[in-house]
Design an enzyme around this catalytic site. Sequence first.
Site, short mmCIF file in Angstrom:
data_model
loop_
_atom_site.label_atom_id
_atom_site.label_comp_id
_atom_site.label_asym_id
_atom_site.label_seq_id
_atom_site.Cartn_x
_atom_site.Cartn_y
_atom_site.Cartn_z
N HIS A 168 0.84 -1.20 0.00
CA HIS A 168 0.00 0.00 0.00
C HIS A 168 0.88 1.25 0.00
O HIS A 168 0.55 2.27 0.62
CB HIS A 168 -0.93 0.00 1.21
CG HIS A 168 -2.29 0.56 0.93
ND1 HIS A 168 -3.40 -0.23 0.76
CD2 HIS A 168 -2.73 1.83 0.78
CE1 HIS A 168 -4.45 0.53 0.54
NE2 HIS A 168 -4.08 1.79 0.54
N ARG A 186 1.33 7.24 -6.43
CA ARG A 186 1.35 8.65 -6.02
C ARG A 186 2.18 9.54 -6.93
O ARG A 186 1.90 10.74 -7.03
CB ARG A 186 1.82 8.79 -4.57
CG ARG A 186 3.13 8.08 -4.26
CD ARG A 186 3.70 8.52 -2.92
NE ARG A 186 2.94 8.12 -1.76
CZ ARG A 186 3.19 7.03 -1.02
NH1 ARG A 186 4.13 6.18 -1.40
NH2 ARG A 186 2.49 6.78 0.07
N ARG A 228 9.56 4.50 -8.75
CA ARG A 228 9.81 5.91 -8.99
C ARG A 228 10.42 6.19 -10.37
O ARG A 228 10.59 7.35 -10.73
CB ARG A 228 10.76 6.47 -7.91
CG ARG A 228 10.19 6.46 -6.50
CD ARG A 228 9.04 7.45 -6.37
NE ARG A 228 8.47 7.45 -5.04
CZ ARG A 228 7.46 6.69 -4.65
NH1 ARG A 228 6.91 5.84 -5.51
NH2 ARG A 228 6.98 6.76 -3.43
#
Length: 379
Positions: free
Chosen positions: A269, A324, A304
């Site tokens: 998560h 995100r 990333r």
Amino acid sequence: MFAARIQCSEDARRLARRRLPWMVFDYIDGAAGEEHGAALNRAALSDIRLRSRVLVDVSQRDLGMPVFGHDAKLPFGISPMGMCNLAAPGADLMLARLAARYQVPLGVSTVASTPMEQMIETAGGHAWFQLYFSGDGTGALKLVDRAEAAGYETLVLTLDVPEVGRRPRELRHGFKMPFRIGPRQFVDFACHPLWSLTTLFKGKPDMANFTMPGYTFDRTESRARADWSYFARLRDRWKGRLVAKGVLDVEDAVRLRDAGVDAIQVSSHGGRQLDGAEPPILALQNIRRELGPDFPLFFDSGIRSGEDIVKTYATGADFVFLGRILLFAIAAGGEAGLNSLWTTLSEEASITLAQIGHTDLRSLDGVLAGATGGKIETP
């Protein structure tokens, strides 16, 4: 203007931090506890070494990857994320348009800012619905029926939130959905007028999937009653493909496979639940070893860069999902910012393939050179 300044995911995060209210940035960026788990996710991925190869013809490279029998144009999709429109008005639909353009899976969260029906239509059918258990499960099953009626063929059941993780950065700002505006939040919004005025003009984000009879949702509500009997009920009810998300334990993975899931998404998560959890990239290797080469394993958490994506495939993933960093790109530069970061990630993945002497991601045997920490095993 801001899109041109996004040359990597950290650029997007840095720009987003300037533009977003502190409360919103920390909601997106924050993790559980002291955030050691999130840092370990990144460290474990960074520690993986790849074998650099020379004198291989890599002039023709292909980033396409199959997922559930469909050929996605790129090897990464979009994780389900709640309240995306906090990043910028219309963020949900920006992500949906991206999914349609590249024919990649878009995870549509239970707590999305846009109704699930509009999301799958905008995504051109390339959408999977993510489900949270809540209460006694009755309301969740109503959402399952609604997803089926909307045309969803894949359901993603998130399993790693029996209780919402305690994220101190959120708590310090008093983050709640829907917003409760007190003096601290008022000052925060006043210090970020562009976001505040735009959001006020477009309308504050809401949890759009709960405007239906017989369903209420509390983001902080305990989901601790979910057990294997509930899973069996859901598996019987849902006739489409079922993905179990948030799995890190090998025993759980084996039992879920035997109970009829179609894929497992290895995930922590994004470090937002258990600060002391095992880094997902290490769990991925262990689960792959146990389940063998043919069972579908998906991955998210800590990605990333395009190089991270290649590392994850080399460790055993069948498909990778991003979270995100896409919201940071939207916050930094709107839809142009999102497209800019998406292109950057694609270019990074393609360049990484060239450097390791491969032309696609379908077979990466022998590309791992180990890890500086010695935890990733080379084949």
